[in-house]
Design an enzyme around this catalytic site. Structure first.
Site, PDB file in Angstrom:
ATOM      1  N   GLU A  84      -3.636  29.898 -21.567  1.00 26.44           N
ATOM      2  CA  GLU A  84      -5.072  29.943 -21.287  1.00 26.44           C
ATOM      3  C   GLU A  84      -5.648  31.351 -21.374  1.00 26.44           C
ATOM      4  O   GLU A  84      -6.871  31.520 -21.410  1.00 26.44           O
ATOM      5  CB  GLU A  84      -5.346  29.349 -19.904  1.00 26.44           C
ATOM      6  CG  GLU A  84      -5.140  27.840 -19.861  1.00 26.44           C
ATOM      7  CD  GLU A  84      -5.343  27.249 -18.478  1.00 26.44           C
ATOM      8  OE1 GLU A  84      -5.272  28.012 -17.493  1.00 26.44           O
ATOM      9  OE2 GLU A  84      -5.550  26.027 -18.386  1.00 26.44           O
ATOM     10  N   GLU A 115      18.266  24.017 -17.127  1.00 23.04           N
ATOM     11  CA  GLU A 115      18.018  25.037 -16.105  1.00 23.04           C
ATOM     12  C   GLU A 115      19.294  25.616 -15.515  1.00 23.04           C
ATOM     13  O   GLU A 115      19.259  26.591 -14.770  1.00 23.04           O
ATOM     14  CB  GLU A 115      17.162  24.468 -14.976  1.00 23.04           C
ATOM     15  CG  GLU A 115      17.845  23.447 -14.108  1.00 23.04           C
ATOM     16  CD  GLU A 115      16.971  23.025 -12.938  1.00 23.04           C
ATOM     17  OE1 GLU A 115      17.456  23.148 -11.795  1.00 23.04           O
ATOM     18  OE2 GLU A 115      15.831  22.588 -13.154  1.00 23.04           O
TER      19      GLU A 115
END
Length: 275
Positions: A84, A115
């Site tokens: 953004e 992960e």
């Protein structure tokens, strides 16, 4: 410190029992009550956020970048915040970069055990030519994600600035990060569902980090997004209004210069030169 035997708040029992037999109104009300806790928890860590922002800004002024690394929800939130920044502040896409364990495919679909790899984060960072004056921020609600721990340790070893955003106190990741941010929001409405309060807290703090950094780097004028990308009719209209407000120009003139320069800041500067 022995982290294995520490109480992990994000995994602790929900304060609510019998959720599956609640009415819709009860569910929504209880979720809302829990969400009200989040902003207060974030307020408590503003000094820690300030420290990380301050060093990140200083580093970026020397050509450094910010990297977010995380897995699952945490990784997705980092990518969201990073993505953004270019349209909002008109900055290059490589100023703030979000990296998720498992690669871009993990943005939409979970990648099993991604992960748990201690070495992969540094490999992922190397693909971007990570340098010593970059800042690496690890995001993990639990504060124990191996992908993040390994990435931060390697970043420390290579002279990078490191920070973290976690939702448990005294976590393994906070021990590794030079500038830890620990937002403790308590048990989730659904036990262990850290996409809820922990995720909301992470989103709030990431907003604060990137916005404060961009303001300090001069990407906002007054309170206006003068460097935003004019990528649709709504944003062009917003740009025209900003030019009018900042210069007193008519809508026709503001539109003329927005179309000519394709940039709010340049349109304002040109009009003010003529005044």
């Amino acid at each position: 410190m022995n982290f294995k035997h520490m109480v992990v708040v994000t995994e602790s029992e929900s304060n609510y029992q019998g959720i599956d037999s609640m009415s819709t109104r009860e569910i929504l009300s209880h979720i809302n009550n829990e969400d009200k806790i989040v902003a207060d928890a974030v307020e408590l860590v503003i000094p820690a956020i300030e420290k990380l922002v301050t060093v990140a800004v200083a580093s970026m002024k020397k050509g450094g970048r910010i990297f977010y690394i995380g897995a699952g929800t945490s990784g997705r939130l980092g990518i969201l915040d990073a993505s953004e920044c270019p349209p909002t502040f008109g900055v290059p896409h490589d100023w703030i970069i979000g990296i998720i364990a498992g690669g871009d495919g993990a943005i939409r679909k979970a990648v099993e055990f991604a992960e748990d790899d201690l070495e992969q984060a540094w490999k992922d960072l190397q693909e971007y030519g990570i340098r010593s004056h970059d800042t690496v921020i690890g995001i993990a609600a639990s504060g124990s994600t191996p992908y993040v721990i390994g990435g931060l340790k390697a970043a420390n070893a290579h002279g990078c600035i490191t920070g973290c955003l976690v939702c448990n106190s005294h976590s393994a990741i906070a021990e590794v990060a030079q500038y830890p941010i620990e937002v403790v929001v308590g048990p989730e409405f659904i036990t262990g569902s850290t996409r809820m309060k922990a995720g909301t807290a992470q989103k709030l703090v990431l907003n604060m980090i990137s916005t404060a950094v961009m303001i300090q780097l001069g990407r906002i004028k007054g309170n206006k997004m003068v460097d935003m990308q004019l990528s649709n009719h709504k944003l062009v209209g917003r740009g025209v209004r900003i030019v009018m407000e900042e210069t007193g120009a008519s809508e026709a003139d503001a539109t003329l210069y927005i179309n000519r320069f394709g940039n709010v800041r340049e349109a304002i500067a040109h009009i003010k030169k003529q005044l």
